[in-house]
Design an enzyme around this catalytic site. Structure first.
Site, mmCIF file in Angstrom:
data_model
loop_
_atom_site.group_PDB
_atom_site.id
_atom_site.type_symbol
_atom_site.label_atom_id
_atom_site.label_comp_id
_atom_site.label_asym_id
_atom_site.label_seq_id
_atom_site.Cartn_x
_atom_site.Cartn_y
_atom_site.Cartn_z
ATOM 1 N N LYS A 203 39.432 35.123 38.790
ATOM 2 C CA LYS A 203 40.583 35.639 38.044
ATOM 3 C C LYS A 203 41.432 34.486 37.507
ATOM 4 C CE LYS A 203 44.636 38.542 38.894
ATOM 5 N NZ LYS A 203 45.269 39.488 39.806
ATOM 6 N N GLU A 209 37.199 26.565 45.844
ATOM 7 C CA GLU A 209 35.796 26.806 46.199
ATOM 8 C C GLU A 209 34.959 27.128 44.973
ATOM 9 O OE1 GLU A 209 38.463 28.119 47.611
ATOM 10 O OE2 GLU A 209 38.184 28.492 49.755
ATOM 11 N N GLY A 264 42.726 40.940 42.889
ATOM 12 C CA GLY A 264 41.395 40.416 43.216
ATOM 13 C C GLY A 264 40.561 41.381 44.034
ATOM 14 N N ARG A 265 41.124 41.901 45.131
ATOM 15 C CA ARG A 265 40.332 42.769 46.022
ATOM 16 C C ARG A 265 40.133 44.168 45.449
ATOM 17 N NH1 ARG A 265 44.977 41.055 47.895
ATOM 18 N NH2 ARG A 265 46.673 42.471 48.437
ATOM 19 N N GLU A 350 43.996 42.311 53.832
ATOM 20 C CA GLU A 350 44.771 41.482 52.914
ATOM 21 C C GLU A 350 45.883 42.320 52.264
ATOM 22 O OE1 GLU A 350 43.134 37.643 50.727
ATOM 23 O OE2 GLU A 350 42.887 39.395 49.463
ATOM 24 N N HIS A 381 23.660 49.096 69.926
ATOM 25 C CA HIS A 381 23.008 48.252 70.933
ATOM 26 C C HIS A 381 23.794 46.980 71.195
ATOM 27 C CE1 HIS A 381 19.443 50.847 70.896
ATOM 28 N NE2 HIS A 381 19.850 51.064 69.660
ATOM 29 N N LYS A 501 45.826 27.117 51.690
ATOM 30 C CA LYS A 501 45.307 26.491 50.462
ATOM 31 C C LYS A 501 46.064 25.205 50.154
ATOM 32 C CE LYS A 501 43.729 30.440 47.692
ATOM 33 N NZ LYS A 501 43.877 31.140 46.411
HETATM 34 C C1 G6Q Z 1 42.234 39.106 46.497
HETATM 35 C C2 G6Q Z 1 42.670 37.756 46.771
HETATM 36 C C3 G6Q Z 1 41.583 36.729 46.867
HETATM 37 C C4 G6Q Z 1 40.985 36.286 45.532
HETATM 38 C C5 G6Q Z 1 40.198 35.000 45.741
HETATM 39 C C6 G6Q Z 1 39.532 34.527 44.471
HETATM 40 O O1 G6Q Z 1 42.962 40.049 46.350
HETATM 41 O O2 G6Q Z 1 43.647 37.410 45.868
HETATM 42 O O3 G6Q Z 1 40.529 37.130 47.695
HETATM 43 O O4 G6Q Z 1 40.186 37.295 44.996
HETATM 44 O O5 G6Q Z 1 41.047 33.998 46.252
HETATM 45 O O6 G6Q Z 1 40.464 34.299 43.474
HETATM 46 P P1 G6Q Z 1 40.014 34.029 42.009
HETATM 47 O O7 G6Q Z 1 39.301 35.226 41.489
HETATM 48 O O8 G6Q Z 1 41.265 33.720 41.228
HETATM 49 O O9 G6Q Z 1 39.086 32.842 42.043
#
Ligand code: G6Q
Length: 537
Positions: A203, A209, A264-265, A350, A381, A501
């Site tokens: 996003k 990462e 994001g989620r 989250e 199990h 972060k």
């Molecule tokens: C979701 C969070 C988080 C996010 C990641 C990736 O709600 O904000 O999990 O999706 O940190 O972020 P980017 O899509 O910006 O790389």
């Protein structure tokens, strides 16, 4: 807001704690039917919970006193309910299948842009799936590597596995998320550069990462194909950040945009779902969105007492805040849903893992539960022992599909028999007398007795299809939303992720600098020193 609203939870607890689940079933032969619901292809049996009509009525009052109806409307109509980030929350617009729908953000209807991106994704996935999108050397694409993390990874991974029966098997999908170089290295060993499409899913397009992996993948590709121009044919971006995408070297034509009002989620039904569309095709993807939409409409219009996400949310609140249950377990009896618990973990924890209420005060109630789970029957199990006989109360959701995609002998009957039997055992247990009647020696009776009265929901669908998966995700999204409203917390920000972060940047410079700053605590300084010594710095 009614500040006395939590008195309704007390009322619910009074009703709830009077009788066990076993007693509730004994007094009402119609109980199973009465405590069941249908919505968007899912059947919910919540009769194996510690609730009677009175308890449910009190819980519904709790939802009403939390202004839930008005809050739902605010979300669906694009009000800026993500206050701390000053954003609307409109993942529901992404799957709004009404061709006449208008959803305004800052006075502008977002639906034309939503539809345009869906068409862009559809046209692109047609080209790739038909072998018409050629790589730099003229070969068709065979390997697709999604590079993303968190919300840009968990949903795509989960849904790709879940809808495997609908996927084009020629295409091979990989998901690289971890900044651990092993993740990328092992993936690159399994693909061929001239047939690989990298999807950079981010996003913000600044996530450490993802950008580290994307840059490494770009270097690898350019080295393998010997020309920088190859990037245009092998990289696409899913992002809200046009400038960063262009700076990376991906042309705007190969960028699939989304918007800051998609969290994001909650972003799987946005451009972030491109890897899923490539796998299952645009028509199946449309079915997937339609499933979401059906559940959205149910959530928006059904009365609270017949509203599946609301009922599940209220039961969750009863156990976390009434009974002190700390965790919540999701147990899908379907191998295709193997990553669903991990996906739910982020969605719930989250969103509602907050300790400050909307007024900026410390919360007075237990917020999001610790969400966990594994597919059945495997979990039986390993950890089910604790659910049956441990000292924690762990409410569970059992999820099953009546028809399998892979009929082999009686395996599916056995799978489902286990699901049903577990909910039966958890609810009804086994008394000491039952043990004695079975001839259990007296000294073993205490060990072989099951208390029962352990609450479960059972969710059943006909078969796991694109539309049932969409509806299932929306069900949990709205459950989490409802709980956030009742708890009076902001569910759509995630400030807790930021601190780590920021600190990681400082630590990284101390790992690589000529001389570490030594500005951390003694433990962290020691760890940095040990690492530097081990790698020869
Ligand atoms: C979701 C969070 C988080 C996010 C990641 C990736 O709600 O904000 O999990 O999706 O940190 O972020 P980017 O899509 O910006 O790389």
């Amino acid at each position: 807001m009614n500040t006395d609203k939590w008195a309704y939870l007390d009322d619910a607890m009074v009703a709830s704690s009077k009788k066990t689940i076993k007693e509730l079933f004994a007094e009402d032969p119609e109980r199973a039917k009465k405590f069941s619901l249908n919505a968007a292809g899912w059947f919910l049996d919540y009769s194996k919970n510690r609730v009677d009509r009175k308890a449910m009525k009190a819980l519904v009052k709790l939802a009403e006193a939390s202004n839930l109806k008005a809050e739902i409307e605010k979300m669906f109509t694009g009000k800026k309910i993500n206050v701390t980030e000053d954003r609307a929350v409109l993942h529901t617009a992404l799957r709004n299948c009404d061709p006449k729908a208008r959803v305004n953000v800052d006075g502008k209807n977002v639906m034309p842009a939503v539809r345009a991106v869906l068409r862009q994704m559809g046209d692109f996935s047609d080209l790739v799936r038909q072998g018409k999108w050629k790589g730099f050397t003229g070969k068709r694409i065979k390997y697709i590597v999604n590079i993303g993390i968190g919300g840009s990874d968990l949903g795509p991974v989960m849904a790709n596995i879940a809808l495997t029966p609908y996927a084009k098997r020629y295409l091979k999908f990989f998901f690289v998320s971890n900044v651990d170089s092993t993740h990328l290295a092992e993936t690159l060993k399994a693909v061929k550069a001239d047939q690989t499409l990298f999807i950079v899913a981010s996003k913000t397009f600044t996530t450490q990462e993802t950008m580290s992996n994307a840059n490494a993948a770009k270097d690898w590709l350019v080295k393998k194909l010997g020309d920088k121009k190859a990037v245009a044919k092998h990289f696409v971006a899913l992002s809200t950040a046009a400038k960063e995408v262009t700076d990376f070297g991906i042309s705007p034509a190969n960028m699939f945009p989304f918007w800051d009002w998609v969290g994001g989620r909650y972003s799987l039904p946005s451009a972030i779902g491109l890897s899923l569309m490539l796998a299952i095709g645009r028509n199946n993807y449309a079915r997937f969105l339609r499933g979401y939409w059906k559940m959205d409409q149910h959530f928006r219009t059904a009365k609270f007492e017949r509203n599946m996400p609301v009922v599940m949310a209220l039961l969750g609140i009863l156990y976390s805040n009434g009974y002190g249950a700390e965790t919540y377990c999701c147990l899908p009896y379907d191998q295709y849903l193997s990553r669903f618990p991990a996906y739910l973990q982020q969605m719930d924890m989250e969103s509602n893992g907050k300790s400050t209420d909307k007024d900026g005060n410390p919360v007075e109630h237990v917020t999001g539960p610790i969400e966990w789970g594994e597919p059945g029957t495997n979990g039986q199990h390993s950890f089910y022992q604790l659910i049956h006989q441990g000292t924690h109360l762990i409410p569970c959701d059992f999820i099953g599909c009546c028809k399998t995609h892979n009929e082999i002998g009686d395996l599916h009957d056995k799978l489902m028999a286990n699901l049903f039997a577990q909910t039966e055992a958890l609810a009804f247990g086994k008394t000491a007398d039952d043990c004695r009647k079975e001839g259990v020696p007296e000294n073993l009776v205490p060990f072989k007795t099951f208390e029962g009265n352990r609450p479960t929901n059972t969710l059943l669908c006909d078969q796991l299809k694109p539309e049932t998966l969409g509806a299932l995700i929306a069900l949990y999204e709205h459950k989490v939303f409802t709980q956030g409203v009742i708890l009076n917390i902001y569910s759509f920000d995630q400030w807790g992720v930021q601190l780590g972060k920021v600190l990681a940047k400082g630590v990284l410079s101390d790992l690589t600098a000529k001389k570490p700053s030594g500005k951390h605590d003694a433990s962290t300084n020691q760890l940095i020193a040990r690492y530097r010594k081990a790698v020869g710095r």
